[in-house]
Design a protein around this motif. Structure first.
Motif, short mmCIF file in Angstrom:
data_model
loop_
_atom_site.label_atom_id
_atom_site.label_comp_id
_atom_site.label_asym_id
_atom_site.label_seq_id
_atom_site.Cartn_x
_atom_site.Cartn_y
_atom_site.Cartn_z
N PHE A 73 13.67 2.84 0.60
CA PHE A 73 12.59 2.00 0.03
C PHE A 73 12.45 2.78 -1.55
CE2 PHE A 73 10.63 1.86 4.32
CZ PHE A 73 10.37 0.42 4.13
N SER A 77 11.75 0.26 -7.11
CA SER A 77 10.44 0.13 -7.51
C SER A 77 9.99 1.53 -8.13
CB SER A 77 9.68 -0.10 -6.22
OG SER A 77 10.11 -1.09 -5.32
N THR A 81 4.93 2.34 -5.61
CA THR A 81 5.34 1.21 -4.60
C THR A 81 5.92 1.55 -3.49
OG1 THR A 81 5.04 -0.12 -6.79
CG2 THR A 81 6.39 -1.23 -4.91
N VAL A 82 6.94 2.39 -3.89
CA VAL A 82 7.58 3.11 -2.92
C VAL A 82 7.05 3.62 -1.61
CG1 VAL A 82 9.54 4.82 -2.42
CG2 VAL A 82 9.89 3.57 -4.48
N ARG A 84 3.83 3.35 -1.08
CA ARG A 84 3.13 2.13 -0.45
C ARG A 84 3.86 1.66 0.61
NH1 ARG A 84 0.44 -0.06 -4.16
NH2 ARG A 84 -2.00 0.08 -3.77
N ASN A 85 5.33 1.00 0.16
CA ASN A 85 6.14 0.27 1.14
C ASN A 85 6.40 0.90 2.28
OD1 ASN A 85 6.01 -1.94 -0.56
ND2 ASN A 85 8.00 -1.67 -1.51
N ALA A 89 5.37 0.12 6.17
CA ALA A 89 6.41 -0.12 7.02
C ALA A 89 6.03 0.54 8.34
CB ALA A 89 7.54 0.29 6.50
N GLU A 92 3.28 -1.27 10.22
CA GLU A 92 3.75 -2.69 10.84
C GLU A 92 4.38 -2.00 12.11
OE1 GLU A 92 3.10 -5.52 10.80
OE2 GLU A 92 1.71 -4.80 9.06
#
Lengths: 200, 200
Positions: A73, A77, A81-82, A84-85, A89, A92
């Motif tokens: 990740f 970014s 953002t990294v 958050r991603n 992930a 999910e």
DNA sequence: ATTATTATTGAATGAATGTTCAATAAAATA
DNA sequence: TATTTTATTGAACATTCATTCAATAATAAT
């Protein structure tokens, strides 16, 4: 001056990890391990010492994979953002209705007690590695101005770690996927919002 | 027209629960159970069916105790104070350096997989009972005006549940007591503050 | 080709697992 | 008191557990 191992170590560890992840440390026997990996007892004991040795190797294998997962990740970014991603992930993955195994490390942490000292300390190490990465990411975000100057990144990393533990447990408890998503999202926002800087 | 059991059921369950709590479901054998309770195998199987039956009875026993624990806080205070007191009582228990067994239900939730169906569903039931109590408490707080009208009490209860799972896991992972306290406090404040009404 | 070293095999180990059972004991009803 | 019903006993059950081991096979260096 000696015969080399006939098997691909990471291939074996992948299979063993899947087995332990699904059934737990105590829930998977050495015979299961033999069936899953194709190795015979002698080979297993020659390579890993004992069942605990296999498990610890699996923890290491999983942890390294997780590290690669995080780095994936970090490409393009901003630090926030990294972070958050990565966070979402994991959300999910935890909300996936077809895979409710949760986190291999968290599972191991709760299953194994004082008697399995080596396992406990390995799990501890791997989990704290993840938390440290979160803190580093938050710190980078602070440096860059995405988070306010006075953000306590160590404490915030602990809170995020706790939140992730939370929905890892919920995932195992077979909760509704959307419920997990909603609660994780709300928690993330509540934890992060106070420190986020508005772009000028 | 028959001989009554010679043992006090809740006394037996107390001892069995302590055993399972410490060693887990799979980590405690029937022989351990015999040693811990003083009952012989035959009596155990006559009373509980099998090992799983004992464990499920222990989950029930623990859950009822937890319920009593919650009610204990409901005496004199406002709904929000009751909630806060309960939350931080659990925090303190989790942060206790001498007792890192975590929550019996959460532990069972992660240890037991798809093979132990009856256990899974019992755990699920008990955990959701706790979450429902949290929601009821939040709802009462909303009615009384301690929380804003538009508080989503169901979602907030899920977030608090997740947070509690989080430090239950941290407790098992042998984290520093103060770290657990700090992260739990910060998370609680972050989750609750947006909805709390200022007294006029 | 010989030797040294290590890997693999697969059966065997003893201990521990969860569970059953016939025998016995105890209580409550008739 | 006799009878019925259930509880307790403690040994025995087959199975599975993690682990070991002597025998064999394969490799690399001499």
């Amino acid at each position: 001056m000696a015969r080399p191992p006939q098997f691909d170590r990471s291939e074996i560890l992948e299979k063993a990890t899947q087995l332990f992840w699904e059934h737990g440390y105590r829930g998977a026997s050495v015979s299961d391990l033999v069936k899953a990996t194709g190795l015979l007892p002698g080979s297993i004991y020659a390579s890993f010492g004992n069942k605990e040795g296999v498990f610890i190797a699996c923890l290491e294998y999983y942890s390294v994979k997780l590290e690669g997962n995080r780095e994936q990740f970090e490409r393009e970014s901003s630090p926030l953002t990294v972070l958050r991603n990565f966070f979402f992930a994991v959300v999910e993955q935890s909300a996936d209705g077809d895979d409710r195994r949760g986190c291999f490390l968290v599972n191991a942490s709760l299953e194994c007690g004082e008697s399995e000292t080596a396992i406990k300390s390995k799990v501890r190490g791997c989990l704290s590695q993840n938390e440290t990465w979160l803190r580093d990411q938050l710190e980078a975000a602070r440096q860059v101005g995405e988070l306010s100057e006075d953000t306590d990144t160590t404490k915030l990393a602990a809170c995020l770690t706790g939140a992730m533990f939370g929905f890892r447990v919920m995932s195992r408890a077979q909760e509704d996927s959307n419920k997990i998503r909603d609660m994780a999202t709300a928690t993330f926002e509540c934890l992060m919002t106070p420190w986020q800087q508005v772009a000028i």
